[in-house]
Design an enzyme around this catalytic site. Structure first.
Site, PDB file in Angstrom:
ATOM      1  N   GLY A 172       0.504   8.826   3.016  1.00 52.22           N
ATOM      2  CA  GLY A 172       1.119  10.136   2.958  1.00 52.22           C
ATOM      3  C   GLY A 172       2.595  10.134   3.316  1.00 52.22           C
TER       4      GLY A 172
ATOM      5  CG  ASP B  14      -3.650  10.415  11.861  1.00 50.83           C
ATOM      6  OD1 ASP B  14      -4.794  10.911  11.715  1.00 50.83           O
ATOM      7  OD2 ASP B  14      -2.945  10.068  10.909  1.00 50.83           O
TER       8      ASP B  14
ATOM      9  N   GLY C  76       4.721   7.445   2.778  1.00 48.23           N
ATOM     10  CA  GLY C  76       5.547   6.607   1.921  1.00 48.23           C
ATOM     11  C   GLY C  76       4.831   5.342   1.501  1.00 48.23           C
TER      12      GLY C  76
ATOM     13  CB  VAL D 245       3.597  -0.274   3.305  1.00 49.27           C
ATOM     14  CG1 VAL D 245       3.858  -1.465   4.232  1.00 49.27           C
ATOM     15  CG2 VAL D 245       3.390   0.992   4.121  1.00 49.27           C
TER      16      VAL D 245
ATOM     17  N   GLY E 138       0.821  -1.205   0.000  1.00 48.80           N
ATOM     18  CA  GLY E 138       0.000   0.000   0.000  1.00 48.80           C
ATOM     19  C   GLY E 138       0.852   1.250   0.000  1.00 48.80           C
ATOM     20  CD  GLN E 139       2.442   5.636  -2.978  1.00 53.31           C
ATOM     21  OE1 GLN E 139       2.340   4.763  -3.837  1.00 53.31           O
ATOM     22  NE2 GLN E 139       3.002   6.802  -3.222  1.00 53.31           N
TER      23      GLN E 139
ATOM     24  CE  LYS F 199       5.737   4.346   8.041  1.00 56.73           C
ATOM     25  NZ  LYS F 199       4.688   5.033   8.854  1.00 56.73           N
TER      26      LYS F 199
END
Length: 402
Positions: free
Chosen positions: A102, A214, A104, A106, A99-100, A120
């Site tokens: 904000g 977050d 970077g 992975v 996946g990607q 990551k």
């Protein structure tokens, strides 16, 4: 002077002595000026440029050295340090992208012995020393079943990477927002309790309290048994446990999960209760299977917390939208809703601590009272458009809040 004596002795005219002396002095001054100009052009100017470049280099080097010094200290007590060549080998030249985000991309990796990892690779624009140290120092000292484990890291300027334990089931949002992958109420309650325990550990289980800032479904990862683990500490901050609040400048997060006080001091102070608010919004999304700031096709355009509160007080299942389909709420559904409503109270002092949230989720629903209507959940149904208007206004912090 010998030249002047010769001129004076041969000519016998003393009046020529001083003019000639003045001419020779002027010639000497011009020679000095020429030499000085040459020095400025070919020596001092390059020297000034060199000093400027050296200053910039050492200023950058100080930052790099600070990161390097910290990482060397971590090597003795923290996670493993990998060379970049190791990262390339572990990920099979970055062949399997998971996946990607904000911060970077992975990739899936593997160590000898079939140990799966998630690597990551941080974006160069995002991997500043402060955020990198924040994540390494935060996760590197944590050992809890509901917090993702940092296996190692890589720091070779300008490349930086973080190596985590691999979570085969991915992130929570893939399940709660998908009609095909719904959990049972027992499993949903178990996941919610696990997340609460992980956040409570961050707040109270370490020497320094860790504020995540977050908390959202995308940052909750699930292992092979669907045990939840709090992840992604790029925005996390460390504060003494006796600090009741933190500077407003430290507040960051994702719209839809940000507590009001993280935007403006008029709503209170930023503290661990800000994570409580985010958890409450996450819990609502887990129960209702929809995002808190976006309507779905089967519901009205009411602001989501208001919509949930109405279903809670009416005793209808959140998935039911017509009176004909109404039924008594499942006891665990009601418990999760009540806890969530307490967590998203407008004033931070009205919210429970994460320790209290754990007790509420672990206890009986009969011990829970219906909380006051959360903000923007007045008797008149608030609309989603109104909530978006609220958040768009709050994203611009007034000067007096700085």
């Amino acid at each position: 002077m010998y030249f002047l004596r010769c001129v004076y002795g041969n000519s016998g005219r003393p009046e020529l002595y001083w003019p000639i002396l003045g001419l020779l002095s002027a010639i000497e001054i011009v020679k000095y000026i020429i030499v000085l100009a040459i020095l400025l052009r070919f020596v001092l100017a390059p020297l000034a440029v060199w000093i400027f470049l050296a200053h910039r280099y050492w200023k950058t080097r100080i930052t790099i050295d600070a990161v390097e010094k910290f990482l060397q200290m971590q090597e003795t007590v923290g996670p493993m340090r990998f060379a970049y060549t190791d990262i390339v080998a572990i990920t099979s030249h970055f062949g399997h992208k998971l996946g990607q985000g904000g911060y970077g991309s992975v990739y899936r990796g593997m160590l000898p012995g079939d140990v799966n990892l998630a690597v990551k690779i941080l974006c160069r624009s995002m991997c500043n020393g402060e955020d990198f140290i924040s994540e390494v120092s935060t996760i590197g000292r944590i050992h809890h079943v509901n917090v993702v484990r940092l296996v190692g890291y890589c720091s070779e300027e300008p490349r930086r990477a973080l190596v985590y334990e691999y979570m085969p089931k991915g992130s929570l949002d893939k399940y709660i927002f998908s009609g095909k992958k719904r959990f049972s109420w027992d499993k949903l309650s178990e996941i919610g309790l696990g997340i609460a325990r992980g956040i409570d550990y961050l707040h109270r289980g370490c020497d320094m309290q860790i504020l995540h800032f977050d908390i959202k479904p995308h940052n909750i990862l699930l292992d092979s048994n669907f045990v939840p683990k709090v992840a992604d500490f790029g925005l996390a901050k460390l504060y003494p446990r006796d600090n009741s609040f933190v500077p407003l400048s430290a507040a960051r997060g994702t719209i839809g999960y940000i507590a009001p006080e993280m935007i403006s001091r008029s709503f209170g102070v930023v503290s661990s209760k800000s994570d409580v608010y985010s958890f409450g919004m996450l819990l609502l999304e887990m129960v209702g299977g929809r995002r808190n700031a976006a309507p779905d096709q089967n519901s009205s355009l009411e602001y989501y917390p208001s919509w949930v509160y109405d279903r809670l007080t009416e005793g209808r299942e959140l998935g039911q939208t017509s009176a004909a389909a109404a039924a008594d709420m499942h006891v665990l559904e009601r418990k999760l809703c009540l806890v969530a409503m307490w967590c998203i109270q407008m004033k931070s002092q009205d919210r429970p601590t994460m320790r209290e949230v754990v007790r509420m989720l672990d206890g009986s629903v009969d011990d829970l009272q219906i909380p006051p209507r959360p903000f923007f959940c007045d008797e008149e149904h608030s609309r989603v458009g109104d909530s978006h208007h609220f958040y768009s206004e709050l994203t611009s912090v007034s000067e007096e809040d700085e």
